[in-house]
Scaffold this motif. Sequence first.
Motif, PDB file in Angstrom:
ATOM      1  N   LEU A  85       5.802  -4.906  34.054  1.00  0.00           N
ATOM      2  CA  LEU A  85       7.237  -5.090  33.870  1.00  0.00           C
ATOM      3  C   LEU A  85       8.030  -3.825  34.179  1.00  0.00           C
ATOM      4  O   LEU A  85       9.225  -3.893  34.468  1.00  0.00           O
ATOM      5  CB  LEU A  85       7.522  -5.539  32.434  1.00  0.00           C
ATOM      6  CG  LEU A  85       7.199  -7.000  32.130  1.00  0.00           C
ATOM      7  CD1 LEU A  85       7.129  -7.223  30.629  1.00  0.00           C
ATOM      8  CD2 LEU A  85       8.231  -7.914  32.762  1.00  0.00           C
ATOM      9  N   SER A  86       7.384  -2.671  34.111  1.00  0.00           N
ATOM     10  CA  SER A  86       8.073  -1.407  34.373  1.00  0.00           C
ATOM     11  C   SER A  86       8.174  -1.097  35.866  1.00  0.00           C
ATOM     12  O   SER A  86       8.823  -0.128  36.255  1.00  0.00           O
ATOM     13  CB  SER A  86       7.334  -0.260  33.669  1.00  0.00           C
ATOM     14  OG  SER A  86       6.089   0.007  34.296  1.00  0.00           O
ATOM     15  N   ARG A  87       7.543  -1.918  36.701  1.00  0.00           N
ATOM     16  CA  ARG A  87       7.478  -1.651  38.135  1.00  0.00           C
ATOM     17  C   ARG A  87       8.581  -2.391  38.894  1.00  0.00           C
ATOM     18  O   ARG A  87       9.107  -3.396  38.409  1.00  0.00           O
ATOM     19  CB  ARG A  87       6.114  -2.054  38.686  1.00  0.00           C
ATOM     20  CG  ARG A  87       4.964  -1.244  38.080  1.00  0.00           C
ATOM     21  CD  ARG A  87       3.612  -1.795  38.479  1.00  0.00           C
ATOM     22  NE  ARG A  87       2.535  -1.028  37.871  1.00  0.00           N
ATOM     23  CZ  ARG A  87       1.942   0.020  38.422  1.00  0.00           C
ATOM     24  NH1 ARG A  87       2.304   0.417  39.634  1.00  0.00           N
ATOM     25  NH2 ARG A  87       0.977   0.666  37.790  1.00  0.00           N
ATOM     26  N   PRO A  88       8.916  -1.942  40.107  1.00  0.00           N
ATOM     27  CA  PRO A  88       9.902  -2.664  40.933  1.00  0.00           C
ATOM     28  C   PRO A  88       9.455  -4.100  41.179  1.00  0.00           C
ATOM     29  O   PRO A  88       8.309  -4.343  41.539  1.00  0.00           O
ATOM     30  CB  PRO A  88       9.934  -1.850  42.233  1.00  0.00           C
ATOM     31  CG  PRO A  88       9.458  -0.494  41.856  1.00  0.00           C
ATOM     32  CD  PRO A  88       8.443  -0.701  40.766  1.00  0.00           C
ATOM     33  N   GLN A  89      10.366  -5.022  40.988  1.00  0.00           N
ATOM     34  CA  GLN A  89      10.020  -6.439  41.132  1.00  0.00           C
ATOM     35  C   GLN A  89      10.377  -6.956  42.526  1.00  0.00           C
ATOM     36  O   GLN A  89      11.018  -7.990  42.689  1.00  0.00           O
ATOM     37  CB  GLN A  89      10.726  -7.237  40.043  1.00  0.00           C
ATOM     38  CG  GLN A  89      10.299  -6.864  38.641  1.00  0.00           C
ATOM     39  CD  GLN A  89       8.827  -7.111  38.376  1.00  0.00           C
ATOM     40  OE1 GLN A  89       8.338  -8.220  38.596  1.00  0.00           O
ATOM     41  NE2 GLN A  89       8.094  -6.093  37.917  1.00  0.00           N
ATOM     42  N   ASP A  90       9.918  -6.225  43.539  1.00  0.00           N
ATOM     43  CA  ASP A  90      10.174  -6.610  44.920  1.00  0.00           C
ATOM     44  C   ASP A  90       8.890  -7.000  45.642  1.00  0.00           C
ATOM     45  O   ASP A  90       8.875  -7.124  46.863  1.00  0.00           O
ATOM     46  CB  ASP A  90      10.862  -5.468  45.664  1.00  0.00           C
ATOM     47  CG  ASP A  90       9.997  -4.214  45.743  1.00  0.00           C
ATOM     48  OD1 ASP A  90       9.010  -4.113  44.980  1.00  0.00           O
ATOM     49  OD2 ASP A  90      10.309  -3.329  46.560  1.00  0.00           O
ATOM     50  N   ARG A  91       7.809  -7.198  44.887  1.00  0.00           N
ATOM     51  CA  ARG A  91       6.516  -7.486  45.515  1.00  0.00           C
ATOM     52  C   ARG A  91       5.617  -8.239  44.547  1.00  0.00           C
ATOM     53  O   ARG A  91       5.926  -8.390  43.361  1.00  0.00           O
ATOM     54  CB  ARG A  91       5.852  -6.181  45.940  1.00  0.00           C
ATOM     55  CG  ARG A  91       5.479  -5.253  44.785  1.00  0.00           C
ATOM     56  CD  ARG A  91       5.119  -3.863  45.266  1.00  0.00           C
ATOM     57  NE  ARG A  91       6.249  -3.245  45.957  1.00  0.00           N
ATOM     58  CZ  ARG A  91       6.155  -2.156  46.693  1.00  0.00           C
ATOM     59  NH1 ARG A  91       4.991  -1.535  46.834  1.00  0.00           N
ATOM     60  NH2 ARG A  91       7.225  -1.649  47.293  1.00  0.00           N
ATOM     61  N   LEU A  92       4.487  -8.705  45.057  1.00  0.00           N
ATOM     62  CA  LEU A  92       3.478  -9.346  44.236  1.00  0.00           C
ATOM     63  C   LEU A  92       2.470  -8.280  43.791  1.00  0.00           C
ATOM     64  O   LEU A  92       2.105  -7.403  44.581  1.00  0.00           O
ATOM     65  CB  LEU A  92       2.746 -10.449  45.015  1.00  0.00           C
ATOM     66  CG  LEU A  92       3.565 -11.674  45.438  1.00  0.00           C
ATOM     67  CD1 LEU A  92       4.389 -11.381  46.681  1.00  0.00           C
ATOM     68  CD2 LEU A  92       2.643 -12.864  45.694  1.00  0.00           C
ATOM     69  N   TYR A  93       2.020  -8.360  42.549  1.00  0.00           N
ATOM     70  CA  TYR A  93       1.062  -7.401  42.019  1.00  0.00           C
ATOM     71  C   TYR A  93      -0.268  -8.088  41.721  1.00  0.00           C
ATOM     72  O   TYR A  93      -0.305  -9.143  41.070  1.00  0.00           O
ATOM     73  CB  TYR A  93       1.605  -6.731  40.764  1.00  0.00           C
ATOM     74  CG  TYR A  93       2.729  -5.762  41.043  1.00  0.00           C
ATOM     75  CD1 TYR A  93       2.479  -4.518  41.613  1.00  0.00           C
ATOM     76  CD2 TYR A  93       4.043  -6.101  40.751  1.00  0.00           C
ATOM     77  CE1 TYR A  93       3.514  -3.628  41.885  1.00  0.00           C
ATOM     78  CE2 TYR A  93       5.082  -5.215  41.006  1.00  0.00           C
ATOM     79  CZ  TYR A  93       4.803  -3.986  41.582  1.00  0.00           C
ATOM     80  OH  TYR A  93       5.835  -3.109  41.850  1.00  0.00           O
ATOM     81  N   ILE A  94      -1.334  -7.460  42.206  1.00  0.00           N
ATOM     82  CA  ILE A  94      -2.679  -7.986  42.055  1.00  0.00           C
ATOM     83  C   ILE A  94      -3.386  -7.220  40.953  1.00  0.00           C
ATOM     84  O   ILE A  94      -3.449  -5.986  40.987  1.00  0.00           O
ATOM     85  CB  ILE A  94      -3.475  -7.837  43.371  1.00  0.00           C
ATOM     86  CG1 ILE A  94      -2.737  -8.547  44.520  1.00  0.00           C
ATOM     87  CG2 ILE A  94      -4.900  -8.359  43.211  1.00  0.00           C
ATOM     88  CD1 ILE A  94      -3.138  -8.018  45.896  1.00  0.00           C
ATOM     89  N   GLY A  95      -3.906  -7.940  39.964  1.00  0.00           N
ATOM     90  CA  GLY A  95      -4.675  -7.312  38.903  1.00  0.00           C
ATOM     91  C   GLY A  95      -6.156  -7.403  39.209  1.00  0.00           C
ATOM     92  O   GLY A  95      -6.717  -8.490  39.289  1.00  0.00           O
ATOM     93  N   ALA A  96      -6.796  -6.260  39.412  1.00  0.00           N
ATOM     94  CA  ALA A  96      -8.229  -6.231  39.713  1.00  0.00           C
ATOM     95  C   ALA A  96      -9.044  -6.324  38.427  1.00  0.00           C
ATOM     96  O   ALA A  96      -8.580  -5.953  37.347  1.00  0.00           O
ATOM     97  CB  ALA A  96      -8.586  -4.953  40.476  1.00  0.00           C
ATOM     98  N   THR A  97     -10.281  -6.812  38.545  1.00  0.00           N
ATOM     99  CA  THR A  97     -11.161  -6.965  37.394  1.00  0.00           C
ATOM    100  C   THR A  97     -12.502  -6.280  37.645  1.00  0.00           C
ATOM    101  O   THR A  97     -12.854  -5.952  38.782  1.00  0.00           O
ATOM    102  CB  THR A  97     -11.409  -8.453  37.089  1.00  0.00           C
ATOM    103  OG1 THR A  97     -12.046  -9.066  38.233  1.00  0.00           O
ATOM    104  CG2 THR A  97     -10.107  -9.173  36.774  1.00  0.00           C
ATOM    105  N   VAL A  98     -13.242  -6.091  36.562  1.00  0.00           N
ATOM    106  CA  VAL A  98     -14.602  -5.562  36.630  1.00  0.00           C
ATOM    107  C   VAL A  98     -15.551  -6.591  36.026  1.00  0.00           C
ATOM    108  O   VAL A  98     -15.127  -7.494  35.299  1.00  0.00           O
ATOM    109  CB  VAL A  98     -14.734  -4.225  35.869  1.00  0.00           C
ATOM    110  CG1 VAL A  98     -13.895  -3.138  36.527  1.00  0.00           C
ATOM    111  CG2 VAL A  98     -14.325  -4.383  34.399  1.00  0.00           C
ATOM    112  N   ASP A  99     -16.845  -6.438  36.320  1.00  0.00           N
ATOM    113  CA  ASP A  99     -17.843  -7.290  35.677  1.00  0.00           C
ATOM    114  C   ASP A  99     -18.271  -6.672  34.349  1.00  0.00           C
ATOM    115  O   ASP A  99     -17.718  -5.648  33.909  1.00  0.00           O
ATOM    116  CB  ASP A  99     -19.029  -7.539  36.606  1.00  0.00           C
ATOM    117  CG  ASP A  99     -19.775  -6.267  36.993  1.00  0.00           C
ATOM    118  OD1 ASP A  99     -19.640  -5.245  36.286  1.00  0.00           O
ATOM    119  OD2 ASP A  99     -20.504  -6.300  38.003  1.00  0.00           O
TER     120      ASP A  99
END
Length: 341
Positions: free
Chosen positions: A174-188
Amino acid sequence: MGRAQKTRESRGGLGSHQRVNKYLELRERRFHGALLETRFEKEGFAVVIHVILTCHNRKEKTINCIKTLKQGNPAQDLRFIVVDDASTDGTPEALLALKNQGVYIDLLHGDGNLYWAGGMRKGISHVKNIIAREDADLVYEEKVDGKVVHKQNYAIILVNDDVDFHPGILDDVLSRPQDRLYIGATVDEKGNFSYGGIRYHRNLLGQKDIHYDMIPPEAENRLCDTCNANFLWIPGDIFMALPNIDPAYKHSLGDFDYGLTAGRAGYKLEVLDKYVGVCPDNPLQISWRNTELSRLERIQKKESIKGAPAGPWFHFLQKNFGIGKALVYSATPYVRIMLGK
């Protein structure tokens, strides 16, 4: 801050497609075609976050996914849109019990034949109609420093129901510029990178090849072409401007195609610089790529709905890479299988 202007638009019996088009027309007129590139303000600006997921017979994982995202982000207005594809393991009942405990859950139902892409399409369509209806019915605007700002902000997250989320991840987004899509990476479970951003290789002319690199949060350049949608944050305006997941896909490839479609529409996709949770990678043993299986078994797995069936694979290649690559690479899996590779 200037005086708030309240505008009321009557729905007047509009159909769902008309409502979505009306939404886009209103937004275009309000912002003169310019995408808001500001951060969401925490004071005075409501942010409604629709979380879309689909599930089938993974009750414990589905409930854990919702709980970890909700409990780890208690300050956020999270509204879970869950498409249950005819689960028989008690998932719908568990979801209703969670709803009765105060979690906002909008439960939709499938007939068992939606799979991932079909379930997400149903959820996306549902949320598009909700936003179009709410936004066209009652619009709040305020002037801030001479600029018109939409008082009701929306964000959408596409998630997989097997992600165990880390706490506090949404404050960062929410603190980031809202002009793009954000991908949340995961770990195993061992802490190894499992899912995230996808960047395709380019030739000397800058044209994409079908081979790609997976982009983790540690990468210096975190811009991507597409992603695994285990966690995909989409600002509301971008979500409403993009089409739904292509109906050509039933299970796999829907998220890859959705990201590529966003890129062609001019939107950036960026991997967040922190992992958002734990999600095990699918084991090779259950894939058609498992060379220990017989040729027949590998072909059967490839052509299954959860594999890489010929029709959707060819469509994906032609749409995103052109007919030439589609003709070549649609045959490649069969060559690999015949050669035992």
